[in-house]
Design a protein around this motif. Sequence first.
Motif, PDB file in Angstrom:
ATOM      1  N   TYR A   1      34.639  33.147  40.146  1.00 27.08           N
ATOM      2  CA  TYR A   1      35.861  33.791  40.571  1.00 27.08           C
ATOM      3  C   TYR A   1      36.435  33.060  41.785  1.00 27.08           C
ATOM      4  O   TYR A   1      35.711  32.396  42.532  1.00 27.08           O
ATOM      5  N   ARG A   2      37.745  33.211  41.957  1.00 23.50           N
ATOM      6  CA  ARG A   2      38.397  32.465  43.028  1.00 23.50           C
ATOM      7  C   ARG A   2      39.388  33.308  43.830  1.00 23.50           C
ATOM      8  O   ARG A   2      39.765  32.943  44.928  1.00 23.50           O
ATOM      9  N   ILE A   3      39.815  34.461  43.257  1.00 21.15           N
ATOM     10  CA  ILE A   3      40.851  35.242  43.919  1.00 21.15           C
ATOM     11  C   ILE A   3      40.723  36.694  43.486  1.00 21.15           C
ATOM     12  O   ILE A   3      40.270  36.975  42.372  1.00 21.15           O
ATOM     13  N   THR A   4      41.083  37.637  44.369  1.00 23.50           N
ATOM     14  CA  THR A   4      40.902  39.064  44.095  1.00 23.50           C
ATOM     15  C   THR A   4      42.196  39.829  44.349  1.00 23.50           C
ATOM     16  O   THR A   4      43.099  39.358  45.031  1.00 23.50           O
ATOM     17  N   GLN A   5      42.242  41.038  43.781  1.00 24.20           N
ATOM     18  CA  GLN A   5      43.266  42.032  44.106  1.00 24.20           C
ATOM     19  C   GLN A   5      42.621  43.415  44.076  1.00 24.20           C
ATOM     20  O   GLN A   5      41.769  43.690  43.222  1.00 24.20           O
ATOM     21  N   ILE A   6      43.014  44.273  45.021  1.00 24.65           N
ATOM     22  CA  ILE A   6      42.587  45.669  45.044  1.00 24.65           C
ATOM     23  C   ILE A   6      43.769  46.513  44.592  1.00 24.65           C
ATOM     24  O   ILE A   6      44.847  46.455  45.193  1.00 24.65           O
ATOM     25  N   VAL A   7      43.585  47.303  43.535  1.00 21.57           N
ATOM     26  CA  VAL A   7      44.692  48.070  42.956  1.00 21.57           C
ATOM     27  C   VAL A   7      44.113  49.210  42.138  1.00 21.57           C
ATOM     28  O   VAL A   7      43.014  49.092  41.580  1.00 21.57           O
ATOM     29  N   ASP A   8      44.820  50.331  42.079  1.00 25.76           N
ATOM     30  CA  ASP A   8      44.392  51.458  41.246  1.00 25.76           C
ATOM     31  C   ASP A   8      44.873  51.198  39.816  1.00 25.76           C
ATOM     32  O   ASP A   8      45.980  51.583  39.434  1.00 25.76           O
ATOM     33  N   LEU A   9      44.033  50.559  39.023  1.00 25.03           N
ATOM     34  CA  LEU A   9      44.436  50.121  37.686  1.00 25.03           C
ATOM     35  C   LEU A   9      44.667  51.280  36.730  1.00 25.03           C
ATOM     36  O   LEU A   9      45.603  51.259  35.928  1.00 25.03           O
ATOM     37  N   ASN A  10      43.804  52.298  36.764  1.00 25.09           N
ATOM     38  CA  ASN A  10      43.917  53.401  35.799  1.00 25.09           C
ATOM     39  C   ASN A  10      44.536  54.650  36.413  1.00 25.09           C
ATOM     40  O   ASN A  10      44.563  55.704  35.782  1.00 25.09           O
TER      41      ASN A  10
ATOM     42  N   ASN B   1      38.238  30.381  36.669  1.00 24.01           N
ATOM     43  CA  ASN B   1      37.698  29.662  35.524  1.00 24.01           C
ATOM     44  C   ASN B   1      38.139  30.287  34.204  1.00 24.01           C
ATOM     45  O   ASN B   1      37.330  30.514  33.292  1.00 24.01           O
ATOM     46  N   ALA B   2      39.421  30.609  34.111  1.00 27.90           N
ATOM     47  CA  ALA B   2      40.070  31.126  32.896  1.00 27.90           C
ATOM     48  C   ALA B   2      39.664  32.556  32.546  1.00 27.90           C
ATOM     49  O   ALA B   2      40.020  33.040  31.471  1.00 27.90           O
ATOM     50  N   LEU B   3      38.941  33.259  33.427  1.00 28.47           N
ATOM     51  CA  LEU B   3      38.503  34.627  33.148  1.00 28.47           C
ATOM     52  C   LEU B   3      39.144  35.597  34.129  1.00 28.47           C
ATOM     53  O   LEU B   3      39.014  35.457  35.348  1.00 28.47           O
ATOM     54  N   LEU B   4      39.847  36.596  33.593  1.00 28.69           N
ATOM     55  CA  LEU B   4      40.389  37.706  34.364  1.00 28.69           C
ATOM     56  C   LEU B   4      39.564  38.942  34.046  1.00 28.69           C
ATOM     57  O   LEU B   4      39.504  39.378  32.890  1.00 28.69           O
ATOM     58  N   LYS B   5      38.917  39.511  35.077  1.00 27.17           N
ATOM     59  CA  LYS B   5      38.046  40.656  34.852  1.00 27.17           C
ATOM     60  C   LYS B   5      38.370  41.754  35.852  1.00 27.17           C
ATOM     61  O   LYS B   5      38.742  41.473  36.999  1.00 27.17           O
TER      62      LYS B   5
ATOM     63  N   GLU C   1      38.501  42.593  30.238  1.00 30.13           N
ATOM     64  CA  GLU C   1      38.368  41.142  30.308  1.00 30.13           C
ATOM     65  C   GLU C   1      39.496  40.499  29.522  1.00 30.13           C
ATOM     66  O   GLU C   1      39.790  40.923  28.400  1.00 30.13           O
ATOM     67  N   ASN C   2      40.119  39.500  30.119  1.00 28.42           N
ATOM     68  CA  ASN C   2      41.115  38.688  29.437  1.00 28.42           C
ATOM     69  C   ASN C   2      40.920  37.242  29.853  1.00 28.42           C
ATOM     70  O   ASN C   2      40.334  36.961  30.907  1.00 28.42           O
ATOM     71  N   THR C   3      41.392  36.322  29.055  1.00 25.30           N
ATOM     72  CA  THR C   3      41.205  34.906  29.341  1.00 25.30           C
ATOM     73  C   THR C   3      42.535  34.167  29.308  1.00 25.30           C
ATOM     74  O   THR C   3      43.511  34.620  28.704  1.00 25.30           O
ATOM     75  N   THR C   4      42.542  33.025  29.982  1.00 24.79           N
ATOM     76  CA  THR C   4      43.652  32.084  29.921  1.00 24.79           C
ATOM     77  C   THR C   4      43.111  30.768  29.370  1.00 24.79           C
ATOM     78  O   THR C   4      41.899  30.549  29.332  1.00 24.79           O
ATOM     79  N   PRO C   5      43.970  29.860  28.948  1.00 25.38           N
ATOM     80  CA  PRO C   5      43.485  28.547  28.495  1.00 25.38           C
ATOM     81  C   PRO C   5      42.748  27.816  29.616  1.00 25.38           C
ATOM     82  O   PRO C   5      42.991  28.037  30.804  1.00 25.38           O
TER      83      PRO C   5
ATOM     84  N   GLU D   1      46.395  27.182  36.870  1.00 19.13           N
ATOM     85  CA  GLU D   1      46.510  25.725  36.731  1.00 19.13           C
ATOM     86  C   GLU D   1      45.598  25.282  35.592  1.00 19.13           C
ATOM     87  O   GLU D   1      44.381  25.473  35.647  1.00 19.13           O
ATOM     88  N   GLU D   2      46.183  24.694  34.569  1.00 21.84           N
ATOM     89  CA  GLU D   2      45.448  24.371  33.339  1.00 21.84           C
ATOM     90  C   GLU D   2      45.577  22.897  32.994  1.00 21.84           C
ATOM     91  O   GLU D   2      46.582  22.266  33.317  1.00 21.84           O
ATOM     92  N   GLY D   3      44.558  22.392  32.294  1.00 26.10           N
ATOM     93  CA  GLY D   3      44.484  20.979  31.987  1.00 26.10           C
ATOM     94  C   GLY D   3      43.603  20.276  32.987  1.00 26.10           C
ATOM     95  O   GLY D   3      42.818  20.900  33.704  1.00 26.10           O
TER      96      GLY D   3
END
Length: 595
Positions: A303-312, A324-328, A343-347, A374-376
Motif C-alpha cells: 500500500y502507498r496511500i490512505t483515506q479515512i471515510v465512512d464508506l457504509n 500496487n494496483a490494489l484498492l482495498k 477489493e478492486n484493482t487497476t491495471p 500511474e501505469e506501465g
Amino acid sequence: MQTRIFILFLMLIPFIGRGQYSEMSAGLSNPGMEGGPTEFEIVDINMDGYLDIICVGDHGSPYINTSQHGILIWQGNGNFGWTVIQTGNFGYGGVAVGDVNNDGYLDVGYGMHHNYSSTDFGDQVLEVALGNGDMVSWTPWDDSLGMNGQDWGMFGTDFADINNDGWLDIGSISFGCCDGIHVHLNNQDGTWPQSFGFIGGNSDEIFQFGDINNDGFTDFAAAHQSGSVYFGDGSGNFVNGDMNLPSVSIIGRPGVSLGDVNNDGGMDLAFVNTGGGVEVWSFDTVLNQWGSLNGDLPVSGNYRITQIVDLNMDGFMDIAAFGNALLKTWLGNGNGNWTPYSENTTPASGYPKAFRAGGDVDRNGFPDLLIMSEEGSWISYNNYIHLFKENSPVTDLIVKPVYPRGHEVFREGSIWNIDWITAVPGAMQPVIKIEFSATGPNGPWTILADNLPNTNRYQCHVPVANSSQCYLKFTASGQSASSSAITSQPFTIIGTTTAAAEKPPFSLSARVVPNPSAEGAGLQFSLGKAARVSAGVYNMLGDKVMEIPAHDRAAGHHSIPLYTGESISGKPAPGLYLVRLLAGDTSVECKMLVK
C-alpha cells in the motif's frame, strides 16, 4: 409530502452500503495525463447540485507533452458524464478549494512545481485564485505566497481557518525535496503573511489540516521527513506532535490522512508504515501520547496511500488504501477493529499518484473512491483516473449528516465546513436547509441556511454560542418528498468569553533571525508587560540541545543570541530545530529554526 426523520446513524441500517464498487471512469481520460503525483478535490465548484473533480495536472502540465492543464476541472452531471474545463498555463501540483474571500463563490489554492506562466496567474509555486462560479474566470489573489525560500516547488495544499478569525488560511508542503512546509494567514486583502514554515527535508507531497487534539485550534498532518503531526495554537504557530509515533522514513510517513475513527471529536491519523502496511493512531489528550488503533489492518503489503471515510454510512469511520494496483477497504467499529469490506484493482503497475474518498458522484447516499494511478513502466508510463462507484440503489430521498460527527470542539466565529450526503432518486434536484440548536437535539432550532443547492458542503461561520449541547439538523426537500436528519452526538462551541479567558495575560510575539542561518541566529521577541523569560532549542526528536536560563525582562523588545559558528551546543549542524520561548507561566511561542 413524505417526510423521513433520522436522529441516530444506527437507525439507518436499511441504508447501509453493501461494499460493492463498480468502475465508472469513462470520460475521465481527457485530457491525456503523463505521470507523477497530483492531488484531487471532489467538490461542486459551480454549485449546480452535481459534484465536480478538480486538480492542477501532473508532470505533463505544462509543456512536457501538449496538455497545458492550469486549473483543470471535470464538470460532472451526476450520471458520470464529464465536461473538461482547463484554464491557465501551469501545474503539476496539489489543490485546495474553499471560499477565501467570503463572497459565496469557491476559490482555489494550489502548490506546484511548474510555475511557468508568464502572467500573475501561475507564476508562483504557491497561489490562490478567486472564482466567480463559472469555472473559467480566476483572479490571482496571492501576493507574498511562495516567496519564503522555496525555489523548487510546493505541492499538497489545504485551506483552514487556523487563527479562528473567520477567514480561510492556506498551508502547503514541498514537492519532494527541499522546500519544507509553509502556512500563511489570510490578510483579507490578497496578501498572505507566513505564520509558520521551514525549508528542507524530503516529503511525500501530502498536507491536510484538521483538529487532531480537539481543542478548537487547527492542526495539520503532513508526509514530511521532519514529522507527520503539528499542533496549532490558534494564532498561526505549530509545534511537532509526533511524540511516540513509529519512526519516520526519509520521505516521511507515506499516504497520511485524517479522520475521527473513534468518535471522540479529534482527528486520528492513518498512514502507510515502512513495510507497506496500514496503520491508524489516535492522540490521547489526557496521556499526551499516541495510541494504536491498528487492530487487524495489514502490518505489511504494497500500500502507498490512505483515506479515512465512512464508506457504509453507519456512523463509524472506515479505511481505504491503495497500492500496487490494489484498492482495498476495511470497515471500522470505532474501537480499532477492522473488517475487510471491498477489493478492486487497476491495471499494472497501479502506482498511486492521488487518492480521494468522500465524494458521492452519483448521489446514491454513499461515498465513491477516486484514484490517479500511474501505469506501465518507465519511460512509457502514464497516469489514468479510476472512479469507483458504490453500488447501492436509490429509492427514496434521504439526507445524512457527515460533519460535524459529534464531540468536536469549535471556536465561535471561525470558519466551519458543514458536510452532508444525500440519496437522490432520478433527476430530482433537492434543496437543503441547515438548522442549529445549542440546547440539545430537540431544539429550539435556528436556521443557518435555507434553499441551498445540494452541494454536500456549506461553508459558514461557527454560530455565537457557548454550549456543549450543539446539534445540526439537515432537511432535503425535493418535488414530492423531504428527508431530515440530526447529528447523532453533541458537539461543543466555545464562546468568546471562554476563549478570552484562555488567552495569556499579556501579549508575546517572537521570531528567529536570520532564518535559515549558517553562522549565527538570534531570538527577537516583544513583551506586552514585564515577565520572567526562558528559552530552549530542541531537535526534531524532542531532545533539548540548548537552554537559555530564565531572566526577568521588562516590557518591550528584546534579543537573545541562540548560537554562533557551526554547531548548537556542540551538536552537528545543519538541521531543523524548534525554538521554544516561555514568558511567565503560560505564554509560549514556538518557532522553527533551519540551520
